[in-house]
Design an enzyme around this catalytic site. Structure first.
Site, PDB file in Angstrom:
ATOM      1  N   GLU A  63      -7.584  53.966  64.174  1.00 20.38           N
ATOM      2  CA  GLU A  63      -8.549  54.516  65.122  1.00 20.38           C
ATOM      3  C   GLU A  63      -9.108  55.854  64.629  1.00 20.38           C
ATOM      4  O   GLU A  63     -10.317  56.111  64.701  1.00 20.38           O
ATOM      5  CB  GLU A  63      -7.887  54.709  66.497  1.00 20.38           C
ATOM      6  CG  GLU A  63      -7.335  53.426  67.094  1.00 20.38           C
ATOM      7  CD  GLU A  63      -5.876  53.197  66.770  1.00 20.38           C
ATOM      8  OE1 GLU A  63      -5.132  52.752  67.662  1.00 20.38           O
ATOM      9  OE2 GLU A  63      -5.468  53.457  65.613  1.00 20.38           O
ATOM     10  N   SER A 179      31.236  31.291  38.888  1.00 17.31           N
ATOM     11  CA  SER A 179      30.258  30.796  39.863  1.00 17.31           C
ATOM     12  C   SER A 179      28.906  30.452  39.247  1.00 17.31           C
ATOM     13  O   SER A 179      28.047  29.903  39.920  1.00 17.31           O
ATOM     14  CB  SER A 179      30.050  31.836  40.964  1.00 17.31           C
ATOM     15  OG  SER A 179      29.559  33.054  40.413  1.00 17.31           O
ATOM     16  N   GLU A 278      22.413  39.222  49.680  1.00 20.69           N
ATOM     17  CA  GLU A 278      22.684  38.323  48.569  1.00 20.69           C
ATOM     18  C   GLU A 278      24.182  38.026  48.411  1.00 20.69           C
ATOM     19  O   GLU A 278      24.557  37.032  47.816  1.00 20.69           O
ATOM     20  CB  GLU A 278      22.134  38.954  47.284  1.00 20.69           C
ATOM     21  CG  GLU A 278      22.205  38.072  46.058  1.00 20.69           C
ATOM     22  CD  GLU A 278      21.083  37.053  45.979  1.00 20.69           C
ATOM     23  OE1 GLU A 278      21.256  36.029  45.303  1.00 20.69           O
ATOM     24  OE2 GLU A 278      20.030  37.283  46.615  1.00 20.69           O
ATOM     25  N   GLY A 280      28.533  39.609  48.764  1.00 17.94           N
ATOM     26  CA  GLY A 280      29.244  38.339  48.756  1.00 17.94           C
ATOM     27  C   GLY A 280      29.701  37.970  50.141  1.00 17.94           C
ATOM     28  O   GLY A 280      29.129  38.402  51.158  1.00 17.94           O
TER      29      GLY A 280
END
Length: 358
Positions: A63, A179, A278, A280
């Site tokens: 504005e 993993s 992410e 663990g």
């Protein structure tokens, strides 16, 4: 407004101006503490007098930006069409509601209410000042544009996505701790794309010490994507000086302690409005148990591992009636893997937000 009095409605020209204001708003930064807002000022005949949009924290709001293009007194009797209810607080800039009043604007049309505890209330202030106010004009497209900023503002904290990749039997690693790589290339590319769409990426110190992640977002060639999430590590154990996270393009934020709500409050104060968790399992479990997860991404690989290394730890569920129920909102095949997208019961998050903002 007295009983029997019809609420003011937007004209066709004002709706057209709102479409233009949405286009202007899209020029603003999609990240950070401030929303993307656009403004169009019309004269009494519906002719455009000025346009403006917000360019980020510390810059004039839409504005004020629009008014700055007009000579003194040129906005008297005009209509301001704004994608978000004019703010009613003083931060780095003054209240937009006051700026519109001082400029002599007689009518304000906006799309979405400002849900902020401190910034909301601009419409009421304008009405008290004698300005005709029309809200809810093209609210759907405006809410789509505001996206995670609006949801984050309503929740009072950053949006939280919890992600893990696991075998079909819920294991994130073999018994010896290995993993890489449970999921395939397509799943990993999808994760990187989603990392880049969040303001911050969060892991615990255990993950840093065990896996030495870089916490970057990369393309399928391994190159850094243009948008990089802020790397955040939560926990008390020291991070090695040669850890990969220290080579991230952005400086790592370390939050000592184990309180998810406190961390979210710290990140929100820093302008973060979406967090990608992410790993663990300790961190993921803490946020789920606290009711501070908005989306859960589960990447499932068609392998079986067995053993003790589960994706999620103790959630405090002693009986089936206490289970954290999830709603499936999407299932996407990614090569041989499967992405299951779920959202927890919002009532659980609401109770945690109350604790966070009390």
């Amino acid at each position: 407004m007295s009983a029997g009095t019809e609420a003011p409605q937007a004209s066709v020209r004002e709706e057209q101006a709102m479409l233009r204001a949405l286009e202007l708003a899209a020029n603003g930064p999609a990240r950070g503490v401030n929303p993307r807002v656009g403004c169009v000022i019309l004269d009494a005949d519906g002719t455009v007098l000025a346009e403006g949009w917000h360019r980020g924290a510390g810059t004039p709001h839409a504005e004020v930006d629009a008014l700055s293009h007009l000579a003194s007194g040129a906005a008297r009797g005009a209509t301001a069409v704004v994608t978000l209810e004019p703010c009613n607080h003083t931060g780095r800039t003054g209240p937009c509601a006051v700026a519109l009043l001082e400029a002599g604007v007689e009518r304000v049309v906006f799309a979405v209410d400002d849900p902020g505890h401190h910034s909301g209330g601009g419409a009421e202030r304008l009405r008290d000042g004698g300005v005709t106010v029309v809200g809810g004009v093209l609210a759907g497209p405006a809410e789509d544009l505001l996206g995670d900023w609006l949801t984050s503002a309503r929740l009072g904290r950053p949006l939280v996505t919890v992600k893990w990749a696991s075998s079909l039997d819920g294991r994130i690693a073999a018994s010896d701790g290995t993993s890489r790589w449970i999921t395939g290339d397509a799943a990993r590319d999808d994760v990187h794309r989603r990392r880049a769409a969040h303001d911050a990426i969060l892991v615990g110190t255990g993950t840093v010490l065990a896996d030495d992640p870089s916490l970057t977002a990369r393309d399928d060639r391994g190159d850094l994507l243009p948008e990089q999430p802020l790397p955040v590590v939560m926990g008390d154990r020291p991070i090695p000086r040669d850890a990969a996270v220290h080579r991230h393009p952005r400086p790592v934020v370390v939050h000592h302690g184990h309180d998810p709500a406190a961390l979210l409050a710290e990140l929100r104060a820093a302008g973060v409005r979406s967090v990608f968790i992410e790993g663990g399992p300790t961190i993921a479990t803490a946020f789920l148990r606290a009711g501070l997860a908005d989306t859960v991404l589960t990447y499932l690989a068609p392998v079986l591992l067995g053993g003790p290394r589960l994706a999620i730890g103790d959630l405090g569920v002693d009986t089936i009636g206490e289970a954290i129920r999830l709603t499936t909102v999407g299932v996407e095949p990614l090569g041989d893997d499967l992405l299951v997208i779920t959202t927890p019961d919002r009532s659980a998050s609401a109770s945690a937000v109350h604790d966070l903002t009390a």
